[in-house]
Motif scaffolding. Structure first.
Motif, PDB file in Angstrom:
ATOM      1  N   LEU A 108       3.388 -44.254  -4.669  1.00 14.53           N
ATOM      2  CA  LEU A 108       2.265 -45.193  -4.600  1.00 14.53           C
ATOM      3  C   LEU A 108       2.728 -46.500  -3.946  1.00 14.53           C
ATOM      4  CD1 LEU A 108       0.485 -44.990  -8.079  1.00 14.53           C
ATOM      5  CD2 LEU A 108      -0.650 -44.788  -5.886  1.00 14.53           C
ATOM      6  N   VAL A 109       1.823 -47.149  -3.222  1.00 14.04           N
ATOM      7  CA  VAL A 109       2.123 -48.474  -2.653  1.00 14.04           C
ATOM      8  C   VAL A 109       2.351 -49.443  -3.819  1.00 14.04           C
ATOM      9  CG1 VAL A 109       1.132 -50.358  -1.284  1.00 14.04           C
ATOM     10  CG2 VAL A 109       0.764 -47.972  -0.602  1.00 14.04           C
ATOM     11  N   HIS A 112       6.129 -46.768  -1.550  1.00 11.51           N
ATOM     12  CA  HIS A 112       5.789 -45.561  -0.784  1.00 11.51           C
ATOM     13  C   HIS A 112       6.749 -45.281   0.363  1.00 11.51           C
ATOM     14  CE1 HIS A 112       4.320 -48.899   1.571  1.00 11.51           C
ATOM     15  NE2 HIS A 112       4.349 -48.104   2.620  1.00 11.51           N
ATOM     16  N   SER A 161      -2.903 -48.406  -1.855  1.00 12.52           N
ATOM     17  CA  SER A 161      -2.468 -47.075  -1.404  1.00 12.52           C
ATOM     18  C   SER A 161      -3.503 -46.448  -0.473  1.00 12.52           C
ATOM     19  CB  SER A 161      -2.239 -46.146  -2.606  1.00 12.52           C
ATOM     20  OG  SER A 161      -1.219 -46.634  -3.425  1.00 12.52           O
ATOM     21  N   GLY A 165      -2.410 -45.870   3.229  1.00 16.32           N
ATOM     22  CA  GLY A 165      -2.362 -44.454   3.601  1.00 16.32           C
ATOM     23  C   GLY A 165      -3.244 -44.167   4.812  1.00 16.32           C
ATOM     24  N   ILE A 184      -0.579 -40.263   0.097  1.00 12.53           N
ATOM     25  CA  ILE A 184      -0.590 -41.628  -0.451  1.00 12.53           C
ATOM     26  C   ILE A 184      -2.029 -42.098  -0.658  1.00 12.53           C
ATOM     27  CG2 ILE A 184      -0.031 -44.045   0.091  1.00 12.53           C
ATOM     28  CD1 ILE A 184       2.477 -42.931   1.578  1.00 12.53           C
ATOM     29  N   GLY A 188      -4.189 -42.897  -4.316  1.00 13.95           N
ATOM     30  CA  GLY A 188      -4.981 -44.085  -4.630  1.00 13.95           C
ATOM     31  C   GLY A 188      -6.251 -43.732  -5.379  1.00 13.95           C
TER      32      GLY A 188
END
Length: 346
Positions: A108-109, A112, A161, A165, A184, A188
């Motif tokens: 996840l951001v 990532h 994310s 993404g 990704i 989210g």
């Protein structure tokens, strides 16, 4: 690789996943995560190519850091509360550390960075495992501790994310990197609904797994590692290419395909939770991912190469796609009519 190695690694992956998803104790869950990590590394580095070895090293370092954080957060919680039970994660600092650790494991951001690079260095079938099976144990831990997690933090990570993404996937030409950023983006959607409806988050993950598996199996069948190879594969498997286009559109979340169902239900649930701005934001950000799915779909079926390809000529063969590919592709396209039943369950 030794012929006995692949069955041993496969068994270890199944064992590690089973231990983690069925455990109540933090140490047992951590043990399952470690077994999973050690089992997938030889499969990533199997080709002995420098890029594969680099991907395996990056994967090991990030997963080791995440596992250490999981253990540290559970120990901190046990120190304060006296509880090793996974569902009794009550200490705020421990919850924050756990969220960071699981975000690293999932990709996840803002954690990532390792995921697209590792996927790009892995074979297609190993990339499939990394995108689906390897995300299940950490996601299970998030689901078990969802009542203790911070909704605002998860919402912020989810929106970031989905945005990143979609944004980072726009300019990619390598199919594995495109699917990494797709993963990704989908994470989210899962993260934003996790606290409010864990069952819906799990349903979204299951449907994402079905659609992504269908795409990876189709790409593995036509040996397409980049967009130019997809453009020239229509001579070999025209029916599979047409099916791949539909599965990609389903992954993008277009009606009347399966992928529309989880997005529809998540937006509906967010609206019920009086999170209309977040629902609007994530719906708008998913348009970024829609663009690169459409580009993949366009390359797979609608366009023909304007000049001769420098790849080996792929002549038409009548060999049918394998049964798993056919079943997963059918599920990826046709499940939308079951939405009322799914809605009743979640």
């Amino acid at each position: 690789m030794n012929p006995y190695a692949t069955p041993i690694m496969t068994f270890s992956l199944i064992l590690g996943t089973t231990i983690t998803i069925s455990s109540n104790h933090w140490v047992l869950a951590w043990t399952g995560l470690e077994i999973n990590t050690l089992a997938i590394i030889p499969l990533i580095a199997k080709s002995h190519h420098p890029r594969a070895v680099e991907a395996a090293t990056k994967y090991f370092l990030t997963q080791a850091a995440a596992s250490a954080l999981v253990l540290f957060s559970s120990m901190t919680n046990a120190w304060v509360t006296g509880q090793w039970d996974i569902t009794q994660m009550n200490h705020p600092t421990s919850c924050l550390l756990l969220t960071a650790a699981i975000a690293i494991k999932l990709g996840l951001v803002p954690f990532h960075f390792w995921f697209p690079e590792v996927l790009q260095g892995s074979p297609l079938m190993t990339a499939l495992l990394l995108s689906t099976l390897m995300k299940f144990p950490p996601l299970t831990l998030l689901l078990l501790t969802s009542k203790s997690l911070d909704p605002a933090l998860l919402t912020a990570m989810a929106l970031a994310s989905t945005a990143l993404g979609g944004w980072m996937g726009l300019n990619q030409t390598q199919t594995r990197k495109i699917l990494a950023f797709s993963s990704i983006s989908h994470l989210g959607w899962i993260a934003i609904i996790l606290v409010y409806s864990p069952k819906l988050a799990l349903l979204t993950f299951y449907l994402y797994t079905i659609m992504t598996s269908a795409v990876f199996l189709a790409l593995n069948k036509i040996k397409a590692l980049n967009l130019s190879m997809i453009m020239t594969s229509w001579t070999k498997t025209p029916v599979l290419n047409a099916t791949l286009m539909l599965v990609l559109l389903s992954l993008a979340g277009l009606p009347p395909l399966t992928g529309f169902m989880p997005k529809w239900l998540i937006i509906q649930e967010l609206t019920k939770q009086e999170m209309t701005p977040a629902a609007m934001a994530i719906a708008m950000l998913s348009l970024l991912s829609l663009f690169f799915y459409l580009r993949l779909a366009y390359h797979s079926t609608i366009t023909l190469p304007p000049n001769s390809s420098n790849h080996m000529k792929q002549w038409y063969t009548s060999k049918a796609p394998s049964t798993p590919t056919a079943v997963l592709a059918s599920l990826s396209i046709l499940l939308l009519p079951l939405s009322p039943m799914m809605h009743a369950i979640v």
